[in-house]
Structure formats: C-alpha cells, structure tokens
Design a protein around this motif. Sequence first.
Motif, PDB file in Angstrom:
ATOM      1  N   ALA A 126       9.675  -3.132  -9.788  1.00 17.32           N
ATOM      2  CA  ALA A 126       9.391  -3.994 -11.241  1.00 17.32           C
ATOM      3  C   ALA A 126       7.868  -3.813 -11.525  1.00 17.32           C
ATOM      4  N   ALA A 127       7.304  -4.053 -10.668  1.00 19.20           N
ATOM      5  CA  ALA A 127       5.507  -4.891 -11.243  1.00 19.20           C
ATOM      6  C   ALA A 127       4.789  -3.377 -10.506  1.00 19.20           C
ATOM      7  N   LEU A 128       4.953  -2.332  -9.688  1.00 21.86           N
ATOM      8  CA  LEU A 128       4.101  -0.765 -10.282  1.00 21.86           C
ATOM      9  C   LEU A 128       5.135  -0.082 -12.323  1.00 21.86           C
ATOM     10  N   LEU A 129       5.953  -0.316 -12.076  1.00 19.87           N
ATOM     11  CA  LEU A 129       6.835  -0.121 -13.369  1.00 19.87           C
ATOM     12  C   LEU A 129       6.199  -0.562 -14.406  1.00 19.87           C
ATOM     13  N   ASP A 130       5.388  -2.438 -14.286  1.00 22.57           N
ATOM     14  CA  ASP A 130       4.782  -2.519 -15.525  1.00 22.57           C
ATOM     15  C   ASP A 130       3.207  -1.687 -15.873  1.00 22.57           C
ATOM     16  N   ILE A 131       2.659  -2.411 -14.556  1.00 24.37           N
ATOM     17  CA  ILE A 131       1.290  -1.449 -14.403  1.00 24.37           C
ATOM     18  C   ILE A 131       1.728   0.413 -15.231  1.00 24.37           C
ATOM     19  N   ALA A 132       2.311   0.400 -14.853  1.00 22.02           N
ATOM     20  CA  ALA A 132       2.988   2.100 -15.599  1.00 22.02           C
ATOM     21  C   ALA A 132       2.294   2.268 -17.073  1.00 22.02           C
ATOM     22  N   GLY A 133       3.261   0.779 -17.239  1.00 23.12           N
ATOM     23  CA  GLY A 133       3.778   1.243 -19.280  1.00 23.12           C
ATOM     24  C   GLY A 133       2.043   0.553 -19.912  1.00 23.12           C
ATOM     25  N   GLY A 134       1.651   0.544 -19.086  1.00 23.26           N
ATOM     26  CA  GLY A 134      -0.720   1.066 -19.083  1.00 23.26           C
ATOM     27  C   GLY A 134      -1.209   1.872 -19.570  1.00 23.26           C
ATOM     28  N   VAL A 135      -0.132   2.841 -19.227  1.00 25.91           N
ATOM     29  CA  VAL A 135      -0.613   4.384 -19.136  1.00 25.91           C
ATOM     30  C   VAL A 135       0.047   5.355 -19.809  1.00 25.91           C
ATOM     31  N   PRO A 136      -0.751   5.415 -20.422  1.00 22.70           N
ATOM     32  CA  PRO A 136      -0.067   6.370 -22.017  1.00 22.70           C
ATOM     33  C   PRO A 136       0.446   7.435 -20.902  1.00 22.70           C
ATOM     34  N   GLY A 137       2.093   7.451 -21.444  1.00 26.18           N
ATOM     35  CA  GLY A 137       2.628   8.809 -21.330  1.00 26.18           C
ATOM     36  C   GLY A 137       3.428   8.849 -19.988  1.00 26.18           C
ATOM     37  N   LEU A 138       3.177   8.130 -19.417  1.00 21.27           N
ATOM     38  CA  LEU A 138       3.811   8.073 -18.116  1.00 21.27           C
ATOM     39  C   LEU A 138       5.462   7.342 -17.700  1.00 21.27           C
ATOM     40  N   ARG A 139       4.995   6.550 -17.630  1.00 22.17           N
ATOM     41  CA  ARG A 139       6.444   6.451 -17.906  1.00 22.17           C
ATOM     42  C   ARG A 139       7.410   6.928 -18.665  1.00 22.17           C
ATOM     43  N   SER A 172       0.727  -0.891  -0.566  1.00 17.25           N
ATOM     44  CA  SER A 172       0.086   0.051  -0.145  1.00 17.25           C
ATOM     45  C   SER A 172       0.912   1.301  -0.132  1.00 17.25           C
ATOM     46  N   ARG A 173       1.809   1.154   0.579  1.00 17.23           N
ATOM     47  CA  ARG A 173       2.662   1.939   1.139  1.00 17.23           C
ATOM     48  C   ARG A 173       3.380   2.669  -0.839  1.00 17.23           C
ATOM     49  N   ARG A 174       4.046   1.549  -1.095  1.00 14.88           N
ATOM     50  CA  ARG A 174       4.552   1.895  -1.974  1.00 14.88           C
ATOM     51  C   ARG A 174       3.842   2.111  -3.575  1.00 14.88           C
ATOM     52  N   ALA A 175       2.641   1.495  -3.504  1.00 15.20           N
ATOM     53  CA  ALA A 175       1.949   2.028  -4.248  1.00 15.20           C
ATOM     54  C   ALA A 175       1.511   3.275  -4.315  1.00 15.20           C
ATOM     55  N   VAL A 176       0.978   3.994  -3.146  1.00 14.28           N
ATOM     56  CA  VAL A 176       0.416   5.202  -3.012  1.00 14.28           C
ATOM     57  C   VAL A 176       2.264   6.246  -3.189  1.00 14.28           C
ATOM     58  N   ALA A 177       3.343   5.592  -3.156  1.00 21.07           N
ATOM     59  CA  ALA A 177       4.965   6.860  -3.061  1.00 21.07           C
ATOM     60  C   ALA A 177       5.120   6.738  -5.145  1.00 21.07           C
ATOM     61  N   ALA A 178       4.929   5.654  -5.773  1.00 24.62           N
ATOM     62  CA  ALA A 178       4.320   5.134  -6.639  1.00 24.62           C
ATOM     63  C   ALA A 178       3.430   6.266  -7.595  1.00 24.62           C
ATOM     64  N   LEU A 179       2.336   6.706  -6.658  1.00 22.47           N
ATOM     65  CA  LEU A 179       1.186   7.040  -7.044  1.00 22.47           C
ATOM     66  C   LEU A 179       1.675   8.599  -6.736  1.00 22.47           C
ATOM     67  N   GLY A 180       2.107   9.366  -6.138  1.00 21.49           N
ATOM     68  CA  GLY A 180       3.035  10.889  -6.024  1.00 21.49           C
ATOM     69  C   GLY A 180       3.777  10.744  -7.149  1.00 21.49           C
ATOM     70  N   ALA A 181       4.630  10.075  -7.939  1.00 17.82           N
ATOM     71  CA  ALA A 181       5.496   9.829  -9.190  1.00 17.82           C
ATOM     72  C   ALA A 181       4.414  10.434 -10.222  1.00 17.82           C
ATOM     73  N   ALA A 182       3.441   9.640 -10.102  1.00 13.33           N
ATOM     74  CA  ALA A 182       2.446   9.777 -11.751  1.00 13.33           C
ATOM     75  C   ALA A 182       2.125  11.240 -11.489  1.00 13.33           C
ATOM     76  N   SER A 183       2.117  11.697  -9.962  1.00 13.32           N
ATOM     77  CA  SER A 183       1.235  13.029  -9.787  1.00 13.32           C
ATOM     78  C   SER A 183       2.182  13.983 -10.125  1.00 13.32           C
ATOM     79  N   ASP A 184       3.692  14.192  -9.653  1.00 14.85           N
ATOM     80  CA  ASP A 184       4.841  14.383 -10.902  1.00 14.85           C
ATOM     81  C   ASP A 184       4.213  14.885 -12.262  1.00 14.85           C
ATOM     82  N   ALA A 185       4.088  13.897 -12.904  1.00 21.20           N
ATOM     83  CA  ALA A 185       3.532  13.393 -14.567  1.00 21.20           C
ATOM     84  C   ALA A 185       2.054  14.240 -15.411  1.00 21.20           C
ATOM     85  N   GLY A 186       1.450  14.587 -14.015  1.00 20.46           N
ATOM     86  CA  GLY A 186       0.360  15.506 -14.101  1.00 20.46           C
ATOM     87  C   GLY A 186      -0.842  14.526 -13.523  1.00 20.46           C
TER      88      GLY A 186
END
Length: 195
Positions: free
Chosen positions: A118-131, A75-89
Amino acid sequence: MNPAHTTGAHGAAVYYGDPDAPHVLRVFLEMRDRGSRRMAESLLTTFRAGADEGRFVVRFHFAASLDDSVGGSGSRRAVAALGAASDAGQGPFAAYLAALFAAQPFPPGADDRFADPAALLDIAGGVPGLRSPDFDRKVTEGTYLSWAGQVVANFTEFGILGTPVVRYDEEDLAVGGPDDTPVIAPSDFLRRIAA
C-alpha cells in the motif's frame, strides 16, 4: 518472468536509455540506504539526461543488504515494484526510482515502509501515468519478487561491498558514500566521464 527494459543474467539489471549506446554507466544502489538516496538526489537527473542524449546507457543494479542486516523486506519489495514500473516504461521507472528515494523510510531498522505494498502504491500515485490496474496488481501480488531476488543475488557477483557505487565502463567513479561523505557535483561527474 522478467520486467521490460532488463538485461543480463536473469534480467538482473534494469536499463535506462539505448542499450546500444557507446558507453555503459552502471549504478549500484540500495533502496533503504541513505548514501544511495543522497547520490540519487544529486545525480539521477544527470544520469537520465546523459542517457537521453545517447552518451551512455544506464544499468541499475540493486542490493538488499539492509533487509538482511536490520531485518525486513523493504529493499526487495521496492525493487519488485520498480520492475512493475519498468513495464510501464523507462520514464516512469526513473521517476518512480526518484520518488521512492524521496520517500525513503528512516531509520531503516525502525521503519520498513517499503515492505508494505500500500505504501509503494501510494508513492507511485505521485508519478504521472504510473498507477494502473496492471501496475497495482503486480505490486500488490508481488509479481516480480522472485525476479528481485535474482537481482539481489546478481549484485554480489560484482564484488561491491557497499552502496552507492557508479562505474563508467570499467572505471569506478567516486560519487559519495556514507552520510558524511560529500556527493560529487553533477558538473564534476560530467567532467570525469568526458576525460
């Protein structure tokens, strides 16, 4: 350091929409919680549309009680990854939130896949423009793990005992809970906030 599009003490809420909108929709979630997933699958698109129309700003608050109760750090690591996504917009953040829920590990006590960058990045790969190199570095290095800890600590200040909870201004709306609890339909949600 806090991600972009955050507000409150320690930037503990991620907002979507115009922070000066006339109403505030607070959404309390946990990334490993099945009830949160069901609610998000039903209502997240409606939340985004209302914010895009300027009716309200959405403030997302995240818990990590399952990390503590069943173990792990997903849960915490997913929230941290969402923070990185928020930086992207705001758009990439909301799309990644939906993608994470769609890929939610189950049962949470047996599979803590969100703890694996690695799993969080793999999921992010399905979000256009995020990676991007910047996003990937923040997820891999855990740039926002300390911030995620502040987010989780702030959650307890609201006195909420379980997720999901949706609060429109000062009114809690019944949106659904455990697996057997029906989730409110988008039309019913819109009717409630128009009353």
